[in-house]
Write a protein that holds these residues in place. Sequence first.
Motif, mmCIF file in Angstrom:
data_model
loop_
_atom_site.group_PDB
_atom_site.id
_atom_site.type_symbol
_atom_site.label_atom_id
_atom_site.label_comp_id
_atom_site.label_asym_id
_atom_site.label_seq_id
_atom_site.Cartn_x
_atom_site.Cartn_y
_atom_site.Cartn_z
ATOM 1 N N TYR A 102 0.897 -1.206 -0.148
ATOM 2 C CA TYR A 102 -0.067 0.024 -0.154
ATOM 3 C C TYR A 102 1.038 1.257 -0.070
ATOM 4 C CZ TYR A 102 -3.801 -3.395 1.115
ATOM 5 O OH TYR A 102 -4.504 -4.521 1.040
ATOM 6 N N ARG A 113 1.248 -6.466 2.866
ATOM 7 C CA ARG A 113 0.374 -7.699 3.440
ATOM 8 C C ARG A 113 0.523 -8.909 2.289
ATOM 9 N NH1 ARG A 113 0.205 -4.391 6.994
ATOM 10 N NH2 ARG A 113 -1.669 -3.143 7.576
ATOM 11 N N ALA A 131 -5.795 -2.617 4.265
ATOM 12 C CA ALA A 131 -4.395 -2.009 4.429
ATOM 13 C C ALA A 131 -3.990 -1.456 6.058
ATOM 14 C CB ALA A 131 -4.689 -0.440 3.569
ATOM 15 N N TYR A 135 -3.716 5.112 1.465
ATOM 16 C CA TYR A 135 -2.862 4.984 0.300
ATOM 17 C C TYR A 135 -3.767 5.494 -0.818
ATOM 18 C CZ TYR A 135 -6.435 1.139 -0.633
ATOM 19 O OH TYR A 135 -7.497 0.259 -0.690
ATOM 20 N N ALA A 138 -1.886 0.669 -4.837
ATOM 21 C CA ALA A 138 -1.493 -0.518 -4.091
ATOM 22 C C ALA A 138 -0.886 -1.367 -5.346
ATOM 23 C CB ALA A 138 -2.839 -0.914 -3.546
#
Length: 172
Positions: A102, A113, A131, A135, A138
């Motif tokens: 992000y 992630r 997230a 952001y 991504a």
Amino acid sequence: MRRRHLLAATTIVAALTGLEGCRTPSEAASQLDKVQVCIQSQNGIQPVTAELAVNDSQRRKGLMGRESLAPDHGMLFVYQEPRPPEATFWMYHTFIPLDIAYISEAGDIRAIRRMLPCTADDPDRCPQYPAGVRYTMALEMPQGYFRSNGIREGHRVDVLETPNARCPDPAA
């Protein structure tokens, strides 16, 4: 610098959304525009070729149905407005394990992630990946890409807007 990244993201979205109308529906569904993404990590500059998802339809589909992805290729989701920390991604009908970074308005990686494939017939049975940070972009990459290239939170991301542009060679 922060404004440059937001302006670049906004310019990409505006330009590509306009171009979307020039394609037939089958062309728009089968091919996405690509950009060069340069990630500044502890191992130097990592070049990534990213398909762009700039409208709701492209973002909804994402990498669904794909069975493979080159190690240095990914998908860049670009938003005109910052997304809230609770905004999520999912892996419905996505068969490739992915990691997602992000990215802030300033071009900094704020969170990374790990996401696992979800082949459930019911999208409500797929996990969602929030997230946890605001952001505007991504970047989805094959799982392990960020770790194996020394990329972590705080590292910089630049999106090159010029067609066929390449990341600078740090040795030059």
